[in-house]
Design an enzyme around this catalytic site. Sequence first.
Site, PDB file in Angstrom:
ATOM      1  N   GLU A   1       0.859  -1.193   0.000  1.00 12.09           N
ATOM      2  CA  GLU A   1       0.000   0.000   0.000  1.00 12.09           C
ATOM      3  C   GLU A   1       0.889   1.234   0.000  1.00 12.09           C
ATOM      4  OE1 GLU A   1      -3.069  -0.292   3.025  1.00 12.09           O
ATOM      5  OE2 GLU A   1      -3.653  -2.253   2.275  1.00 12.09           O
TER       6      GLU A   1
ATOM      7  N   HIS B   1      -9.207  10.169   2.982  1.00  5.63           N
ATOM      8  CA  HIS B   1      -8.814   9.088   2.075  1.00  5.63           C
ATOM      9  C   HIS B   1      -9.073   9.552   0.648  1.00  5.63           C
ATOM     10  CE1 HIS B   1      -8.383   5.189   0.217  1.00  5.63           C
ATOM     11  NE2 HIS B   1      -7.985   4.683   1.380  1.00  5.63           N
TER      12      HIS B   1
ATOM     13  N   ARG C   1      -0.737   9.346   1.785  1.00  4.95           N
ATOM     14  CA  ARG C   1      -2.173   9.564   1.587  1.00  4.95           C
ATOM     15  C   ARG C   1      -2.547  11.040   1.545  1.00  4.95           C
ATOM     16  NH1 ARG C   1      -5.521   5.651   5.334  1.00  4.95           N
ATOM     17  NH2 ARG C   1      -4.782   4.057   3.904  1.00  4.95           N
TER      18      ARG C   1
ATOM     19  N   HIS D   1     -11.439  10.177   6.849  1.00  3.43           N
ATOM     20  CA  HIS D   1     -11.148   8.754   7.060  1.00  3.43           C
ATOM     21  C   HIS D   1     -10.626   8.452   8.465  1.00  3.43           C
ATOM     22  CE1 HIS D   1     -10.132   4.701   5.848  1.00  3.43           C
ATOM     23  NE2 HIS D   1      -8.847   4.877   6.138  1.00  3.43           N
TER      24      HIS D   1
ATOM     25  N   ARG E   1      -1.235   9.319   8.988  1.00  9.34           N
ATOM     26  CA  ARG E   1      -1.030   7.902   9.287  1.00  9.34           C
ATOM     27  C   ARG E   1      -0.655   7.106   8.047  1.00  9.34           C
ATOM     28  NH1 ARG E   1      -4.180   3.704   8.699  1.00  9.34           N
ATOM     29  NH2 ARG E   1      -6.172   4.806   8.584  1.00  9.34           N
TER      30      ARG E   1
END
Length: 528
Positions: free
Chosen positions: A110, A221, A265, A323, A359
């Site tokens: 990811e 997100h 992200r 998110h 994060r």
Amino acid sequence: MRVLVAGGGIAGLTAALRADALGHDVQLIVKSELGDGCTAHAQGGIAGVHGPGDSAALHALDTLQAGNGHGDPVAIATLADGAGDAISALVADGVMFDRTAGGSIARGLEAAHSLPRIAHSGGDATGRAISDALIARVRTSSVHVREGAFAADLLVMNGRVHGIRLLGGEEITADAVILATGGAGQLYPATTNPAGTTGDGIAMALRAGAAVADLEFVQFHPTVLAGAAPFLVSEAVRGAGAVLRDAEGGRFLLEEHPDAELAPRDVVARAVARQALAQGSPVLLDATGIAGLAERFPTIDAELHRRGLDWTRGPVPVSPAAHYLMGGVATDIEGRTSLPGLWAVGETARTGGVHGANRLASNSLLEGAVFGARAAESLSTSPPDSLQSRSQFAPPSDLLSETIRDLDADERPPSATNRDLGERAATFSRAELQQLMWEKVGLLRDDEGLADAVSRLASWAAPAPRTPEEQEDANLLVVARAVASAALDRTESLGAHFRLSPAPTRPALNRPAPHELAESRPALIGAR
Ligand code: SIN
């Protein structure tokens, strides 16, 4: 020891199970039903299967970098070092992770991870698998589970937490309280979080005077199906090779970051938002190059079919949505808060700064598993009556203190119309609050908008809650004020907190002066 856990996601379930195994008398309360929270919605997986060439140290470095260097190296090392044991414990609890033909746990990639190290279950149903397994374990343990019990406030006496008052007035006393009620995605109209994610634990902690930190860092997100009902399209899809395209079919992220779609992200979410603004329509996620989409991502595939979209044949429209909250109730790496008798774990907590300002993907389930267990293990080594070291918790800024003092005014009866209440009289709807947060305290922020949000939130009042919905609205207002004031306070851009322009001198806020409010009661925070 009588231990009361509020919240039934991975962090709360892990803490309850571990405390039970250690011989404590554990009660677990949830406001609706077990399995209703964020954990069961997690698609992406749990980071920490370190294969050849990988290590906990590299995982820690990725975590620190994704968090823009704002994270705490000790907390991060504790997270990464704890991954092996945490994942083994989940396997022992019955979680069936996806495996390679050779039988080892399959490792997915990811964004912002140097190497594939994410464990999944059922492709994109990892959270559901973990939630189901832990709930099954809890149901056969000695943990006493109470569903439909809405934790409304902490019971505090002489500065020590000794239980929880439920909505309706019932009081449950305990030697230790562990808050694990999740984040606050419902601050925003578009969120990947389920309906009950209303910042309940953070609001309770704020009202009780616990230290909070990093609340300005809200993660959006980047790839959520555009449309009325937001639905997450996991980052694992980009990890498997999907790309983002503009209206002309171009890969706009190539110009943004060397890692393009696999950049951290916050970078991807901002680029997606800006591109959508520029072209006046959502950007497109193109997964057509990935073989076996239905087998690899069955949950997403089913939802797309339900919406009449075929992602094997063409790209699908996506937008950012709220998110994850990196900040929360400030804790050390055992989950201890600034208040004796109170622990916080999972998204409710700002666990020693483990996520920094942004994060890393799939570190949230890991955080719940690692620190849920550590909190339970620390119960016996930190007697609830002992004074916890508060020097480690940074004092709140003036603005946050002011916001928190304001909470006192909300607690007064509606008849209290003295000057301390100022102009605070306006009721608000949840939709209004969400829209304000989206527009002024969202992905792209500026000083004027933040000051306006702080001012408007200060002018709203939540009536004394009688129903779960009213309690949730009151909690959202408290957390919204704290998030907006923390965002106004941080004048530079960092990670998920992004300012469009440098902050000018802060305009005066349309609210009572701090000294006026302070007259009524000593400050909850800062005076300790
Ligand atoms: C995702 O599946 O993209 C979300 C995973 C996460 O939040 O870490």
